[in-house]
Design a protein around this motif. Structure first.
Motif, PDB file in Angstrom:
ATOM      1  N   ASP A  10       2.495  59.273  86.314  1.00 47.35           N
ATOM      2  CA  ASP A  10       1.188  59.766  86.221  1.00 47.35           C
ATOM      3  C   ASP A  10       1.017  61.296  86.416  1.00 47.35           C
ATOM      4  O   ASP A  10       0.748  62.179  86.780  1.00 47.35           O
ATOM      5  CB  ASP A  10       0.045  60.123  88.219  1.00 47.35           C
ATOM      6  CG  ASP A  10       1.280  60.266  89.021  1.00 47.35           C
ATOM      7  OD1 ASP A  10       2.397  60.614  89.036  1.00 47.35           O
ATOM      8  OD2 ASP A  10       0.906  60.322  90.174  1.00 47.35           O
TER       9      ASP A  10
ATOM     10  N   ARG B 267       6.209  58.933  90.573  1.00 48.98           N
ATOM     11  CA  ARG B 267       4.612  59.521  91.171  1.00 48.98           C
ATOM     12  C   ARG B 267       5.582  61.292  90.289  1.00 48.98           C
ATOM     13  O   ARG B 267       6.615  61.571  90.923  1.00 48.98           O
ATOM     14  CB  ARG B 267       4.629  60.412  92.922  1.00 48.98           C
ATOM     15  CG  ARG B 267       4.021  59.026  93.265  1.00 48.98           C
ATOM     16  CD  ARG B 267       3.107  59.633  94.627  1.00 48.98           C
ATOM     17  NE  ARG B 267       2.433  60.295  94.208  1.00 48.98           N
ATOM     18  CZ  ARG B 267       1.630  61.432  95.231  1.00 48.98           C
ATOM     19  NH1 ARG B 267       1.962  60.934  95.870  1.00 48.98           N
ATOM     20  NH2 ARG B 267       0.980  62.291  94.800  1.00 48.98           N
TER      21      ARG B 267
ATOM     22  N   ARG C 261       1.026  67.422  90.709  1.00 45.88           N
ATOM     23  CA  ARG C 261      -0.479  66.867  92.015  1.00 45.88           C
ATOM     24  C   ARG C 261      -1.722  67.457  91.968  1.00 45.88           C
ATOM     25  O   ARG C 261      -2.156  67.641  93.026  1.00 45.88           O
ATOM     26  CB  ARG C 261       0.164  67.511  93.132  1.00 45.88           C
ATOM     27  CG  ARG C 261       1.853  67.087  93.860  1.00 45.88           C
ATOM     28  CD  ARG C 261       1.537  65.766  94.165  1.00 45.88           C
ATOM     29  NE  ARG C 261       2.889  65.003  94.920  1.00 45.88           N
ATOM     30  CZ  ARG C 261       3.634  64.640  94.162  1.00 45.88           C
ATOM     31  NH1 ARG C 261       3.798  64.664  92.691  1.00 45.88           N
ATOM     32  NH2 ARG C 261       4.936  64.187  94.310  1.00 45.88           N
TER      33      ARG C 261
END
Length: 671
Positions: A110, A189, A193
């Motif tokens: 991501d 991940r 963020r």
């Protein structure tokens, strides 16, 4: 094969020797649409970068609360990326496939950021393992390609960058590597963020596609034999019945109603009865009996289900002269046999059937392969030229917390299990909770939350895709269930008032009297073709056995290359023999899907283990033995099915023999 990460000490984006052009050349070769998008990014929008303590670059973006967040370490981004990549591989090791002992081949990340972590992971992967990255921040992506040379990585085609949440676009990018995704996906991940909502949506869509492909594989392996068996058992009917060609645009401009078995059908089936003569009615097979019980005889009924339980949807119905069955040849022969003596039948074109019958005149028109009988009914409505196409009973959700409409034929199947401890409502609830792990919330036609499951959601997606391409009016008159895109939502009463004004011309249905119920003149030609396929399958089986014996000898000769090479000449001759038998090989592959899966897994194992020299030769030869053995087993399975098919032809031909021939053959006793 991997790109190296450049290390720069200056933050300014004014260097004349940027790697941007090399990256763009790679993108234009593999992902031209993305290259075009990045080419349009204004350099003034490029993300500012700052040097870290290690001399490499990092940058900041606004986080969820508006505060700036560093995308990479301010100290050593490369070291952070290496540590993250090792963690991703450890995560993959925890998902090792038990059967093959191999790690997943797809990694979802991501966020691209400046690409450190993507490049670090790419360098650690081997073979055809690939990475899917979600990143819609095009200026940030342009920044990464301005500073760092990722051209080799991008040109490999093994890094797929997703910049939007359009389902069809994502699935299109993933489709060429769908086989690899069947082995599993690692969802990681990344260090950054930011833009969590976007990454979460792409994550969901990638997971959805991977789940669909795994389900497709399981279904394919589980059903290939019964599918081929149904087709071969239906082959006499395929040869002896008419194509749907006579229906093309026959009802051009006429409204058609597709009747499905969703729970909302009870809400407007009475309206359908009122407009019966003004619409073409196409019923999915589960609604045939409920419609007849209401005094509504459909014009068409569709079938494609392979299981013999489908016969229950027709049992007890005798007068079907005015109801045309349109079915895929993979539908169970129990339905086709039952129906053929009671009403007109047309089977659609099928590749497997055509290969078996090559050289005969059994030409059949085809329709798009449907996931369900409702999809097949829609493609039939398009084929006959209907406009508008109106759906009722197509809930695709648990309207009123049930799955089927009352009186559905499946309720009849369940009825034998009912008692005071097991009611119809309980059976409906069992049907829902059986897939509770796959339930999801969607919006219904009123904007309220309603539950559906992954299977029905997949069907919905297919319908929406089909609706988007259809040039005629599509109306969802279900009056319940999930809201569907690319169509109009009306009640059946509103649709009738707007579109159903006059009775369908009876002359359009006159073809049913002209359609021969069954023509036995081509049966002998069909049987001759089956006999030829039997002989070809026996020859291929013999070649496979000779190949297996030869390769076993070759394994013992790996340390004696001269002798091995002499054997290789004969092996090449056997391979040439197989190549000359392309059509029978294709038939065997239809019933032997595990052969390709076996070879695929073994090839991946060789790549990942990086075996070289004589050990690689031995493993390749052992792989070949396993693969050819699967093909040989496929020959046996195909021969069994072809023998059954032969019996079906002979039985059909015996029905049509003149009585005098039966007397002469001693098959008829005169009292």
């Amino acid at each position: 094969m991997t790109g190296s990460v450049a290390t720069l000490s200056l933050p300014a984006i004014v260097e004349p020797d940027r790697p941007f052009l090399a990256n763009m050349r790679a993108l234009w070769k593999k992902w031209p649409h993305l290259a075009q998008q990045l080419d349009l990014v204004d350099e003034r929008d490029i993300t500012p970068c700052q040097p870290t303590r290690s001399g490499e670059l990092s940058c900041q973006l606004a986080g969820p609360n508006g505060r700036p967040i560093w995308l990479h370490s301010r100290y050593d981004p490369q070291k952070e990326a290496e540590r993250w990549a090792r963690g991703a591989l450890e995560q993959a090791e925890a998902q090792i496939d038990e059967e093959s002992g191999r790690m997943p081949m797809c990694y979802f990340v991501d966020g691209f950021g400046l690409g450190y972590h993507i490049n670090a992971l790419f360098n650690k992967l081997s073979g055809e393992a690939f990475i899917v990255v979600s990143e819609r921040n095009l200026p940030l992506l342009r920044t990464a390609l301005d500073y760092f040379d990722y051209s080799d990585m991008l040109e490999s085609g093994r890094v797929i960058i997703v910049t939007g949440t359009e389902r069809e676009e994502i699935f299109k990018k993933l489709q060429p590597r769908s086989t690899l995704m069947m082995l599993g996906v690692v969802f990681t991940r990344s260090p950054q963020r930011v833009d969590g909502e976007f990454h979460g949506e792409v994550h969901r869509l990638v997971a959805e596609y991977a789940s669909f492909m795994r389900s497709h594989l399981i279904s394919l392996l589980a059903n290939c034999m019964i599918t081929c068996k149904n087709i071969l058992h239906n082959l006499p009917t395929y040869v002896g019945t008419s194509s749907i060609g006579i229906l093309h645009n026959r009802f051009k401009g006429c409204p058609a109603v597709i009747v499905s078995a969703g729970p909302s059908l009870k809400r407007n089936i009475h309206i359908l009865k009122q407009i019966r003569d003004k619409v073409v009615v196409i019923a999915v097979q589960t609604t045939l009996k409920p419609l007849l019980a209401e005094g509504i005889k459909p014009d068409f009924v569709t079938s494609l289900d392979y299981h013999e339980v489908s016969k229950r949807f027709y049992e007890g119905v005798e007068d079907l002269n005015d109801v045309h069955l349109v079915a895929e040849p993979k539908a169970t022969w129990h339905v086709i046999d039952y129906y053929r003596s009671r009403g007109p039948v047309s089977l659609l074109s099928n590749d497997f059937a055509q290969i078996v019958l090559r050289g005969t005149q059994a030409h059949h028109e085809g329709l798009t392969a449907g996931a369900t009988v409702a999809h097949l009914a829609f493609y039939l409505a398009e084929y006959i030229g209907a406009n508008p196409i109106i759906f009722i009973g197509q809930d695709l959700a648990f309207t009123d917390n049930v799955y089927y409409s009352p009186g559905n034929a499946l309720h009849d199947i369940w009825r034998g299990e009912l008692n005071r401890f097991c009611t119809m409502e309980m059976k409906e609830w069992e049907r829902i909770v059986r897939n509770r792990g796959m339930l999801r919330q969607v919006k219904d036609i009123h904007g309220q939350t309603i539950y559906t499951d992954e299977q029905m959601f997949t069907y919905l997606q297919q319908f929406e895709k089909d609706f988007a391409k259809c040039p005629v009016h599509i109306i969802d008159a279900t009056e319940g269930g999930v809201r569907k895109q690319n169509c109009h939502t009306l009640s059946l009463h509103e649709a009738a008032e707007r579109f159903c004004h006059q009775a369908i011309d009876p002359a359009k249905f006159a073809y049913r009297q002209q359609l021969p119920r069954f023509d036995d003149h081509s049966l002998q030609d069909g049987l001759d073709q089956v006999d030829q396929r039997i002989e070809e399958a026996r020859e291929l089986k013999q070649i496979c056995q000779e190949t297996i014996d030869l390769v076993r000898e070759m394994i013992d000769l790996v340390d004696h290359q001269d002798e091995l090479n002499r054997k290789m000449v004969r092996l090449d001759e056997l391979r040439t023999k197989v190549k000359r038998r392309t059509e029978i090989y294709r038939l065997v592959m239809f019933v032997s899907q595990m052969a390709e899966m076996y070879r695929f897994r073994q090839d991946r194992a060789l790549e990942l283990d990086d075996v070289e020299g004589k050990e690689r030769q031995r493993r390749q030869l052992k792989r070949d033995i396993g693969y050819v053995t699967e093909i040989k087993n496929g020959c046996d399975r195909l021969l069994t099915l072809l023998d059954e098919c032969r019996e079906r032809f002979e039985t059909e031909m015996a029905k049509n023999e003149p009585e005098t021939d039966k007397i002469n053959a001693g098959e008829l006793t005169i009292q």
